[in-house]
Design a protein around this motif. Structure first.
Motif, mmCIF file in Angstrom:
data_model
loop_
_atom_site.group_PDB
_atom_site.id
_atom_site.type_symbol
_atom_site.label_atom_id
_atom_site.label_comp_id
_atom_site.label_asym_id
_atom_site.label_seq_id
_atom_site.Cartn_x
_atom_site.Cartn_y
_atom_site.Cartn_z
ATOM 1 N N ALA A 149 -55.451 49.604 59.070
ATOM 2 C CA ALA A 149 -55.080 48.688 60.155
ATOM 3 C C ALA A 149 -53.569 48.487 60.220
ATOM 4 C CB ALA A 149 -55.787 47.346 59.980
ATOM 5 N N GLN A 150 -52.886 48.564 59.075
ATOM 6 C CA GLN A 150 -51.430 48.403 59.047
ATOM 7 C C GLN A 150 -50.704 49.706 59.373
ATOM 8 O OE1 GLN A 150 -49.981 46.326 55.480
ATOM 9 N NE2 GLN A 150 -52.067 45.591 55.144
ATOM 10 N N GLY A 151 -51.330 50.844 59.130
ATOM 11 C CA GLY A 151 -50.745 52.133 59.456
ATOM 12 C C GLY A 151 -49.685 52.573 58.460
ATOM 13 N N GLY A 152 -48.861 53.533 58.874
ATOM 14 C CA GLY A 152 -47.876 54.118 57.982
ATOM 15 C C GLY A 152 -48.486 55.216 57.124
ATOM 16 N N LYS A 153 -47.749 55.632 56.094
ATOM 17 C CA LYS A 153 -48.201 56.688 55.190
ATOM 18 C C LYS A 153 -48.984 56.055 54.045
ATOM 19 C CE LYS A 153 -44.276 59.638 56.319
ATOM 20 N NZ LYS A 153 -43.095 60.397 55.805
ATOM 21 N N ILE A 154 -50.257 56.458 53.925
ATOM 22 C CA ILE A 154 -51.187 55.830 52.990
ATOM 23 C C ILE A 154 -51.637 56.853 51.962
ATOM 24 C CG2 ILE A 154 -53.391 54.629 52.775
ATOM 25 C CD1 ILE A 154 -53.054 53.951 55.833
ATOM 26 N N VAL A 155 -51.498 56.524 50.676
ATOM 27 C CA VAL A 155 -51.969 57.382 49.600
ATOM 28 C C VAL A 155 -52.850 56.555 48.667
ATOM 29 C CG1 VAL A 155 -49.937 58.866 49.747
ATOM 30 C CG2 VAL A 155 -49.942 56.947 48.136
ATOM 31 N N PHE A 156 -53.466 57.240 47.695
ATOM 32 C CA PHE A 156 -54.415 56.597 46.793
ATOM 33 C C PHE A 156 -53.992 56.802 45.343
ATOM 34 C CE2 PHE A 156 -56.581 57.379 50.708
ATOM 35 C CZ PHE A 156 -57.524 56.370 50.859
ATOM 36 N N ASN A 157 -54.210 55.766 44.525
ATOM 37 C CA ASN A 157 -53.972 55.821 43.089
ATOM 38 C C ASN A 157 -55.213 55.264 42.404
ATOM 39 O OD1 ASN A 157 -52.876 55.987 40.524
ATOM 40 N ND2 ASN A 157 -51.690 54.090 40.727
ATOM 41 N N CYS A 158 -56.221 56.119 42.313
ATOM 42 C CA CYS A 158 -57.549 55.661 41.890
ATOM 43 C C CYS A 158 -58.032 56.357 40.620
ATOM 44 C CB CYS A 158 -58.560 55.896 43.003
ATOM 45 S SG CYS A 158 -58.105 55.233 44.615
ATOM 46 N N GLY A 159 -57.137 56.991 39.894
ATOM 47 C CA GLY A 159 -57.534 57.740 38.721
ATOM 48 C C GLY A 159 -57.494 59.231 38.986
ATOM 49 N N GLU A 160 -57.859 60.011 37.972
ATOM 50 C CA GLU A 160 -57.722 61.457 38.042
ATOM 51 C C GLU A 160 -59.015 62.174 38.414
ATOM 52 O OE1 GLU A 160 -56.099 62.729 34.338
ATOM 53 O OE2 GLU A 160 -54.164 61.709 34.653
ATOM 54 N N GLU A 161 -60.088 61.442 38.619
ATOM 55 C CA GLU A 161 -61.369 62.061 38.957
ATOM 56 C C GLU A 161 -61.694 61.826 40.435
ATOM 57 O OE1 GLU A 161 -63.152 63.938 36.900
ATOM 58 O OE2 GLU A 161 -61.548 63.638 35.418
ATOM 59 N N PRO A 162 -62.505 62.722 41.031
ATOM 60 C CA PRO A 162 -62.930 62.494 42.417
ATOM 61 C C PRO A 162 -63.623 61.143 42.566
ATOM 62 C CG PRO A 162 -63.480 64.718 41.721
ATOM 63 C CD PRO A 162 -63.020 63.989 40.492
ATOM 64 N N LEU A 163 -63.391 60.493 43.699
ATOM 65 C CA LEU A 163 -63.952 59.160 43.931
ATOM 66 C C LEU A 163 -64.431 59.042 45.369
ATOM 67 C CD1 LEU A 163 -64.392 56.198 42.937
ATOM 68 C CD2 LEU A 163 -62.106 55.697 43.855
ATOM 69 N N THR A 164 -65.626 58.531 45.544
ATOM 70 C CA THR A 164 -66.151 58.223 46.874
ATOM 71 C C THR A 164 -66.017 56.730 47.131
ATOM 72 O OG1 THR A 164 -67.725 60.052 46.882
ATOM 73 C CG2 THR A 164 -68.189 58.218 48.358
ATOM 74 N N ILE A 165 -65.383 56.392 48.241
ATOM 75 C CA ILE A 165 -65.193 54.993 48.630
ATOM 76 C C ILE A 165 -66.022 54.736 49.883
ATOM 77 C CG2 ILE A 165 -63.533 53.231 49.311
ATOM 78 C CD1 ILE A 165 -61.361 54.899 47.933
ATOM 79 N N ILE A 166 -66.998 53.854 49.782
ATOM 80 C CA ILE A 166 -67.839 53.503 50.931
ATOM 81 C C ILE A 166 -67.196 52.338 51.672
ATOM 82 C CG2 ILE A 166 -70.107 52.708 51.680
ATOM 83 C CD1 ILE A 166 -71.280 54.014 49.183
ATOM 84 N N LEU A 167 -66.950 52.547 52.962
ATOM 85 C CA LEU A 167 -66.284 51.510 53.751
ATOM 86 C C LEU A 167 -67.285 50.437 54.179
ATOM 87 C CD1 LEU A 167 -63.867 53.550 56.033
ATOM 88 C CD2 LEU A 167 -63.600 52.838 53.652
ATOM 89 N N PRO A 168 -66.902 49.166 54.124
ATOM 90 C CA PRO A 168 -67.793 48.092 54.561
ATOM 91 C C PRO A 168 -67.854 47.961 56.075
ATOM 92 C CG PRO A 168 -65.713 47.169 53.868
ATOM 93 C CD PRO A 168 -65.644 48.627 53.569
ATOM 94 N N GLU A 169 -66.871 48.558 56.768
ATOM 95 C CA GLU A 169 -66.819 48.576 58.220
ATOM 96 C C GLU A 169 -65.966 49.758 58.641
ATOM 97 O OE1 GLU A 169 -63.763 45.572 59.802
ATOM 98 O OE2 GLU A 169 -64.404 44.712 57.865
#
Length: 360
Positions: free
Chosen positions: A78-98
């Motif tokens: 919603a805020q936009g810009g360049k977005i990256v992730f720092n969630c650990g070194e393993e693949p991760l699935t993130i389920i969105l609530p909306e």
């Protein structure tokens, strides 16, 4: 049936290739098929390459999977810009609530980079990502919302899975991504098991649905996979993978397989049918538009009506298709193939094919 032809070049002067490869971080066989056509070697124009994320505007997570929640993803987009992730070194699935929604006045540029590890999921019940310059709820920014240069959305190094827009009634189609206006680019991405409504004419895009790009510039899809193996395909009434109205596409070094157009009755719908079922992989409808398939594979897609691989209808007969260094084969079903198997189009559609195989 094997068909071949020749053209001088698939690139215009403005599309001069400047880089030839993109590293593929999505290659873990336990995490699904990798991104892109592994044999694709088509040169990639600079404007179709990865966006620079050296200095991100937002970082989701603090290094652990638990710190990367679906709500944080929704808020960041919603805020936009360049977005990256720092969630650990393993693949991760993130389920969105909306559904994550882009606001037109938040940031002119939006880059979502999963670093080759992140899957965004709709949980099988909702669309994943939505951008619409003509939706007042996302804030109008110009008097010509259908033709503005922003937001410029790039999704890269990320997987979209289990998106579902079947319940949408106004902005239909696009189980994973629905986009109108601005500019959309897809690089190093995978789309698995996304769906939209299963019936209806001119409705579709199991993975992506697009309208109105700025100055009619093409949507670039580079080194990306839609389906890729049995059990991973996307589906919708039309355009099992992608669908659009009045939009040009440049698809480079990508793979479309095991997607399906599950509607019935075509467009316009035959009497007694709900309509749909065209374009197993790609549904391209409109007027002045170009579909470029470059260094890509389209195989094992399926339809109930027309265009087992590609459905391309230029209503005023001005659109054209370019296929170079690509393979179209083993797609199932459909009819109305006046020139090439698996491609439904008007008989007078301008189509150029070079260094490619189109096999019935």
């Amino acid at each position: 049936m094997l068909s071949t032809a020749a053209i001088v070049s698939a690139c215009s002067d403005d599309d001069t290739p400047t880089n030839t490869t993109i590293n593929n971080p999505l290659a873990n066989p336990e995490d699904g098929p990798p991104a892109g056509n592994p044999d694709g070697k088509y040169p990639i124009p600079m404007e179709a390459g990865l966006a620079d994320i050296t200095n991100p505007d937002q970082v989701i997570g603090n290094g652990t999977p638990e710190s990367c929640t679906g709500q944080l993803v929704v808020e960041a987009i919603a805020q936009g810009g360049k977005i990256v992730f720092n969630c650990g070194e393993e693949p991760l699935t993130i389920i969105l609530p909306e559904t994550a929604k882009i606001f037109n006045d938040a940031n002119n540029e939006v880059v979502i980079d999963g670093g080759g590890l992140i899957t965004l999921s709709g949980g099988g019940v909702r669309r994943i990502l939505y951008m619409n310059t003509c939706d007042p709820d996302q804030n109008w920014t110009t008097s010509h919302c259908q033709d503005q240069d922003h937001p410029r959305l790039t999704v890269q190094n990320i997987t979209f899975a289990n998106g579902n827009s079947s319940s949408e009634t106004e902005y239909t189609g696009g189980g994973a991504i629905w986009a109108r206006g601005g500019q959309l680019k897809v690089v190093n991405c995978r789309f698995f098991n996304n769906i939209c409504a299963s019936t209806g004419p001119d409705l579709g895009g199991g993975a992506i649905r697009v309208f109105d790009q700025y100055q009619d510039r093409p949507v670039y899809v580079v080194n990306s996979t839609f389906g890729g193996a049995e059990g991973y395909g996307n589906s919708g009434s039309n355009g099992g993978a992608i669908s659009s109205i009045g939009v040009s596409w440049t698809i480079i070094n990508s793979l479309f397989s095991h997607n399906s157009a599950v509607g019935n009755g075509g467009n316009p719908a035959e009497a007694g049918t709900p309509g749909g079922g065209s374009g197993g992989a790609i549904y391209n409808d409109g007027n002045e538009m170009t579909l470029r398939i470059l260094g890509s594979i389209i195989e094992e897609n399926e339809v109930n009506a027309y265009g087992a691989a590609i459905f391309f209808v230029s209503n005023n007969h001005t659109g054209n298709i370019v296929i170079d260094q690509s393979i179209i084969r083993n797609n199932k079903g459909g009819s109305w193939y006046p020139v090439y198997p698996d491609i439904s189009m008007h008989e007078d559609t301008d189509i150029s094919v070079t260094d490619s195989e189109i096999v019935d």
